[in-house]
Design an enzyme around this catalytic site. Structure first.
Site: not given
Ligand SMILES: *Cc1c(COP(=O)(O)O)cnc(C)c1O
Length: 371
Positions: A47, A99, A170, A195
């Site tokens: 961890r 988001y 982000d 993603k």
């Molecule tokens: C998918 C996404 C998130 C969240 O990520 P997860 O891996 O689904 O928890 C945050 N910001 C953006 C822009 C996203 O597309």
């Protein structure tokens, strides 16, 4: 080193004992102590640190040009770790089209713990008007989801610096292949590795990358290792593997996206295309100033409203109707349905994650669906 080289080498090293060229997956949760009780390998318990996570964090930090990275089990866990690292009562300024998963997280889990405002972060006057003595973070998401609005990172950073406020960006939609927020002055970059980093729609992950090691970053690392929302060695391995092809995947995604956006813009049944790579994008000048490539996410609205939009989605064969983005396969979704009843997303809007299929097949699919 250039980013293509970093992507291949910074997350991997030849194994010292077996000479395996690809770093092995270390599944062990615990590591043997030295005779004097020390841990000369640097590893003690998984961890806290694991060799596969260390390699992943190294490549992530280098891709974004940061000092260090922290990997998480999802993008939302990465975002949550930022929020949990703040003193109770800290005020955060967030984009009004943040988001939705993180917006809901703040509203559901942090109500009464943190203060937050959702505003148009790119509006200088609105931003200045919302800064308070307890404002600790300005959160940026650019390009935004699903309207592909652009926030001028340098402009926000300049305002934030004047008040000693941290800027978190982000960068999920852009990836470091299209935009590097730390170089533009942001303090921390956030990613959903689920993603483009993962790139094959088969793993969840998240990341934070810091420009500088400081007390705040130490707090974030404590949230990571004490909170324990860390990715498994297997997921770290798959991410490192996927990242090796990220630069070339992004080239393909962007090339397809540009052609698809140009096609859609000329289509008589399309009302408007929102894509940062089109000169018709209202913030095309900021796109050119801060992005090296316009990304591969786009949205478009259809004449004829919600019913028409849903008909087109259902008539598509190659595009899969599903949420998420960044995988090799093209995805399409009726975004308002995903975001629920309080959404501000237009009901005739479709969001597209442009994949790596041949562009002729993608265009032919849309052509028949809109015929
Ligand atoms: C998918 C996404 C998130 C969240 O990520 P997860 O891996 O689904 O928890 C945050 N910001 C953006 C822009 C996203 O597309």
């Amino acid at each position: 080193m250039k980013i293509e080289t970093i992507a291949i080498h910074a997350g991997n090293h030849t194994d010292a004992s077996s000479k395996a060229v690809v770093q092995p997956i270390v599944m062990s949760t615990t590591f043997e102590r030295d005779e004097d009780g020390g841990f000369s390998s640097g590893y003690q318990y998984s961890r806290s640190a694991n060799p596969n996570r260390a390699s992943l964090e190294n490549v992530l930090a280098q891709l974004e040009g940061g000092a260090e990275a922290a990997a998480f089990s999802s993008g939302n866990a990465a975002g949550m770790s930022v929020f949990q690292s703040l003193e109770p009562g800290t005020h955060i300024i967030c984009p009004d089209d943040m988001y939705h998963g993180l917006r809901n997280q703040l509203k559901t889990l942090f109500e009464g713990i943190l203060e937050f405002d959702f505003i148009d972060v790119n509006d200088e006057d609105a931003l200045n008007a919302h800064i308070k003595p307890n404002t600790g973070v300005i959160w940026i998401e650019t390009p935004s989801n699903p309207l592909l609005k652009i926030t001028d990172i340098k402009k926000v950073v300049a305002i934030a610096r004047g008040y000693n406020i941290k800027v978190v960006c982000d960068n999920t939609f852009a990836t470091p292949l299209c935009q590097q927020p730390l170089a533009l002055g942001a303090d921390v970059v956030m990613h959903s590795s689920t993603k483009y980093f993962g790139g094959h729609s088969d793993l969840m992950g998240g990341a934070l990358i810091t420009a500088q090691k400081n007390q705040w970053w130490e707090k974030i690392q404590n949230v990571q290792t004490m909170g324990g929302a860390v990715p498994s060695p297997m997921d770290c391995y798959y991410l490192v593997r996927s990242i090796k092809t990220l630069p070339y995947r992004m080239r393909g995604h962007v090339q397809n996206a540009l052609l698809l956006a140009q096609y859609l813009e000329k289509h008589p049944r399309v009302e408007r295309v929102m894509y940062p790579g089109l000169p018709s994008h209202p913030q095309f000048d900021i796109v050119n100033a801060q992005m090296s490539r316009p990304g591969a996410m786009m949205s478009f609205t259809l004449k004829g409203g919600e019913e028409e939009a849903k008909k087109v989605v259902n008539a598509l064969n190659i595009f899969t109707q599903a949420t998420s983005l960044g995988g090799v396969e093209s995805l399409v979704e009726h975004r308002a349905s995903v975001e629920g009843p309080d959404t501000k997303t237009p009901f005739n809007l479709l969001r597209v994650s442009v994949g790596l299929e041949h562009i002729d097949d993608l265009i032919a699919d849309l052509e028949q669906a809109m015929a």
